[in-house]
Design a protein around this motif. Structure first.
Motif, PDB file in Angstrom:
ATOM      1  N   UNK A 142      21.259 -22.259 -15.490  1.00 24.59           N
ATOM      2  CA  UNK A 142      21.619 -20.859 -15.762  1.00 24.59           C
ATOM      3  C   UNK A 142      21.102 -20.442 -17.135  1.00 24.59           C
ATOM      4  N   UNK A 143      21.306 -21.293 -18.141  1.00 24.55           N
ATOM      5  CA  UNK A 143      20.827 -20.949 -19.495  1.00 24.55           C
ATOM      6  C   UNK A 143      19.306 -20.811 -19.527  1.00 24.55           C
ATOM      7  N   UNK A 144      18.607 -21.753 -18.885  1.00 25.64           N
ATOM      8  CA  UNK A 144      17.137 -21.721 -18.899  1.00 25.64           C
ATOM      9  C   UNK A 144      16.604 -20.480 -18.173  1.00 25.64           C
ATOM     10  N   UNK A 145      17.122 -20.215 -16.987  1.00 25.92           N
ATOM     11  CA  UNK A 145      16.652 -19.042 -16.242  1.00 25.92           C
ATOM     12  C   UNK A 145      17.070 -17.751 -16.945  1.00 25.92           C
ATOM     13  N   UNK A 146      18.194 -17.751 -17.623  1.00 24.54           N
ATOM     14  CA  UNK A 146      18.610 -16.583 -18.410  1.00 24.54           C
ATOM     15  C   UNK A 146      17.620 -16.280 -19.524  1.00 24.54           C
ATOM     16  N   UNK A 147      17.092 -17.334 -20.150  1.00 26.18           N
ATOM     17  CA  UNK A 147      16.069 -17.130 -21.190  1.00 26.18           C
ATOM     18  C   UNK A 147      14.806 -16.516 -20.575  1.00 26.18           C
ATOM     19  N   UNK A 148      14.461 -16.944 -19.371  1.00 32.00           N
ATOM     20  CA  UNK A 148      13.290 -16.374 -18.686  1.00 32.00           C
ATOM     21  C   UNK A 148      13.527 -14.889 -18.415  1.00 32.00           C
ATOM     22  N   UNK A 149      14.704 -14.531 -17.929  1.00 30.40           N
ATOM     23  CA  UNK A 149      15.000 -13.116 -17.652  1.00 30.40           C
ATOM     24  C   UNK A 149      14.931 -12.282 -18.929  1.00 30.40           C
ATOM     25  N   UNK A 150      15.396 -12.836 -20.036  1.00 32.44           N
ATOM     26  CA  UNK A 150      15.309 -12.088 -21.303  1.00 32.44           C
ATOM     27  C   UNK A 150      13.849 -11.820 -21.676  1.00 32.44           C
ATOM     28  N   UNK A 151      12.973 -12.783 -21.391  1.00 33.35           N
ATOM     29  CA  UNK A 151      11.546 -12.567 -21.658  1.00 33.35           C
ATOM     30  C   UNK A 151      10.977 -11.505 -20.724  1.00 33.35           C
ATOM     31  N   UNK A 152      11.391 -11.521 -19.453  1.00 31.72           N
ATOM     32  CA  UNK A 152      10.969 -10.458 -18.534  1.00 31.72           C
ATOM     33  C   UNK A 152      11.402  -9.107 -19.080  1.00 31.72           C
ATOM     34  N   UNK A 153      12.639  -9.007 -19.539  1.00 31.95           N
ATOM     35  CA  UNK A 153      13.171  -7.736 -20.062  1.00 31.95           C
ATOM     36  C   UNK A 153      12.388  -7.287 -21.288  1.00 31.95           C
ATOM     37  N   UNK A 154      12.011  -8.240 -22.127  1.00 36.84           N
ATOM     38  CA  UNK A 154      11.298  -7.889 -23.364  1.00 36.84           C
ATOM     39  C   UNK A 154       9.981  -7.164 -23.086  1.00 36.84           C
ATOM     40  N   UNK A 155       9.372  -7.428 -21.945  1.00 29.15           N
ATOM     41  CA  UNK A 155       8.135  -6.727 -21.587  1.00 29.15           C
ATOM     42  C   UNK A 155       8.366  -5.224 -21.426  1.00 29.15           C
TER      43      UNK A 155
END
Length: 166
Positions: A142-155
């Motif tokens: 969950x933590x790892x995939x959450x970091x990925x989603x934050x990077x998606x959002x940053x775009x």
């Protein structure tokens, strides 16, 4: 907060998908957009269209430009201020043209589909981590995939609904 992040990322990806489908399907355009939108490859020196059978090979690209014969206006927000992008009967140099071609609707649709699968994996991981069989590995996923989603959002940081705290 995490639910807001997931909803934000999904909404932006769905917008990207809608625009790509619209660009590739000939679907009706929103008011103000031209029905006869057209781009053409032209010879940089003569300014004449390059026939389809002459567009292959690196030599052709070295002397080509992409030109539109319509007006395109896009207003977007960055840091709270509106910007307008307008092309009118203009040419786009080869580097910009190659960028446009590289981000064709099919590629955008594939990218959106892949990212939506990752969002789905995150949602599945959250359900697992909240279930009775949760363990440290599930929490880590969950933590790892959450970091990925934050990077998606940053775009999409220039979108008015983006939250820097994500």
């Amino acid at each position: 907060m995490v639910e807001d992040l997931v909803a934000f990322v999904k909404a932006r990806l769905i917008e990207d998908r809608r625009i790509a489908v619209q660009a590739s399907s000939g679907a009706p355009r929103p008011p103000g957009q031209h029905e006869d939108e057209r781009w053409e490859w032209i010879h940089s020196r003569t300014r004449r269209p390059i026939p389809l059978d002459q567009r292959s090979g690196s030599q052709a690209w070295g002397r080509a430009s992409l030109r539109t014969v319509n007006v395109y206006t896009q207003i977007y927000t960055t840091g709270g201020s509106g910007h307008e992008f307008r092309i009118r009967d203009a040419e786009v140099d080869i580097d910009a043209a190659m960028h446009i071609a590289r981000h064709d609707p099919a590629r955008v649709l594939a990218d959106v589909a892949a990212k939506l699968r990752i969002v789905g994996e995150y949602e599945r991981a959250v359900r697992t981590a909240q279930g009775p069989d949760s363990d440290a590995a599930a929490q880590g996923e969950v933590r790892a995939l959450g970091r990925v989603l934050r990077q998606f959002a940053h775009a999409y940081a220039d979108h008015p609904d983006y939250r820097p705290k994500w």
